[in-house]
Scaffold this active site. Structure first.
Site, mmCIF file in Angstrom:
data_model
loop_
_atom_site.group_PDB
_atom_site.id
_atom_site.type_symbol
_atom_site.label_atom_id
_atom_site.label_comp_id
_atom_site.label_asym_id
_atom_site.label_seq_id
_atom_site.Cartn_x
_atom_site.Cartn_y
_atom_site.Cartn_z
ATOM 1 N N ASP A 114 2.438 4.947 -0.370
ATOM 2 C CA ASP A 114 1.908 6.229 0.077
ATOM 3 C C ASP A 114 1.831 7.238 -1.067
ATOM 4 O O ASP A 114 2.306 6.994 -2.178
ATOM 5 C CB ASP A 114 2.785 6.795 1.193
ATOM 6 C CG ASP A 114 2.660 6.023 2.486
ATOM 7 O OD1 ASP A 114 1.619 5.376 2.706
ATOM 8 O OD2 ASP A 114 3.613 6.065 3.289
ATOM 9 N N ARG B 59 0.849 -1.188 0.000
ATOM 10 C CA ARG B 59 0.000 0.000 0.000
ATOM 11 C C ARG B 59 0.887 1.241 0.000
ATOM 12 O O ARG B 59 1.106 1.876 1.033
ATOM 13 C CB ARG B 59 -0.929 -0.011 1.219
ATOM 14 C CG ARG B 59 -1.886 -1.201 1.221
ATOM 15 C CD ARG B 59 -2.733 -1.224 2.480
ATOM 16 N NE ARG B 59 -3.675 -2.342 2.476
ATOM 17 C CZ ARG B 59 -4.532 -2.596 3.462
ATOM 18 N NH1 ARG B 59 -4.565 -1.812 4.541
ATOM 19 N NH2 ARG B 59 -5.348 -3.627 3.378
ATOM 20 N N ARG C 15 11.428 5.172 4.172
ATOM 21 C CA ARG C 15 11.720 6.608 4.116
ATOM 22 C C ARG C 15 12.411 7.085 5.389
ATOM 23 O O ARG C 15 13.267 7.982 5.340
ATOM 24 C CB ARG C 15 10.428 7.395 3.870
ATOM 25 C CG ARG C 15 9.865 7.210 2.464
ATOM 26 C CD ARG C 15 8.490 7.824 2.326
ATOM 27 N NE ARG C 15 8.505 9.235 2.689
ATOM 28 C CZ ARG C 15 7.397 9.957 2.897
ATOM 29 N NH1 ARG C 15 6.196 9.383 2.771
ATOM 30 N NH2 ARG C 15 7.485 11.221 3.223
#
Length: 264
Positions: free
Chosen positions: A52, A50, A202
């Protein structure tokens, strides 16, 4: 209903992410709308990751159930026709068993994060690579990354709103390489694990960038990991340079595509 696996590529910039959200354009919603042009009323599709807002993919995998027995090649052509002109494309398609699930059958996910280190901004790849204006040093980042390999409590490196039931994950690899580009360098951070926490990649890349810029030491990364505290994390990198590049399965649904297409 026959089940199909789809390998999907997309530029994440126009989308709120993979997952369908009310009143926002998502990758999932875009693919489902294309499928609905072929067979209205289909169930929702599932995906391996999923991603972002702003995150890209070159190897996202999704599955869908159709009523019609499609030739995989013809299905690719039909879906891509209805995806135009949005920056989403189905690269491969394979008929799979009914118990195949793009997310829950996956045993590995691979991400690539690209960082451009030079004074001049990118022109052709703006929004597709993280641009930093200072030099980065490869060896300290590689040394720092070794502290993250293995099974750890990654509380420091996950979003505060992460919904995973446990912060414990096994990071199988963090490989960092550098490539010369005009008037600068491009760094590649390749991460591999069975699954990742929300914002884990990230957060890791943003922290390692601080090491490469000599603002952190490699041991500071180990200290941050052991703190198990989100506030100990370095800056979270932007989504621009992040790509979901591959999803692994015990039986690769795309392994014999040429043979399967010919048979169908």
């Amino acid at each position: 209903m026959p089940r199909y696996a789809l390998k999907i590529e997309y530029d994440g910039r126009p989308f709120c992410g993979w997952l369908t959200q009310a009143a926002q354009k998502s990758v999932q919603g875009t693919v489902e709308a294309a499928l609905a042009r072929l067979e209205p009323g289909l169930p929702r599709i599932g995906a391996a990751g999923r991603t972002d807002t702003g995150v890209h993919a070159t190897g996202q995998v999704a599955h869908c159930d159709l009523t019609r027995d499609w030739n995989p090649f013809r299905l690719i052509e039909a879906i891509n026709h209805h995806l135009r002109p949005l920056p989403v494309a189905v690269l491969a398609c394979a008929k799979v068993e009914d118990d195949f699930h793009a997310r829950f059958s996956a045993n590995e996910r691979r991400y690539l994060f690209r960082v451009l280190a030079r004074r001049a901004p990118p022109t052709f790849e703006a929004g597709q690579i993280w641009h930093v204006r200072h030099r980065l040093h490869l060896a300290p980042m590689q040394q720092a990354a070794r502290h993250l390999i293995g099974t750890h409590d990654f509380t420091t490196f996950r979003a505060s709103k992460c919904q995973a039931p446990s912060p414990i994950k096994t990071l199988d690899a963090v490989e960092i390489s550098v490539h010369d580009v005009p008037y600068g360098q491009e760094f590649h951070f390749a991460l591999r694990a069975r699954s990742f926490l929300h914002n884990q990649v990230r957060s890791i890349v943003g922290t390692l960038e601080r090491v490469g810029a000599a603002a952190w030491t490699p041991d500071d990364v180990r200290t941050a990991l052991e703190a198990r505290d989100r506030t100990a994390c370095g800056p979270v990198s932007p989504p621009d340079g992040l790509y979901l590049t591959a999803v692994g399965y015990a039986k690769d649904p795309f392994a014999n595509l040429d043979e399967q297409v010919q048979q169908d």
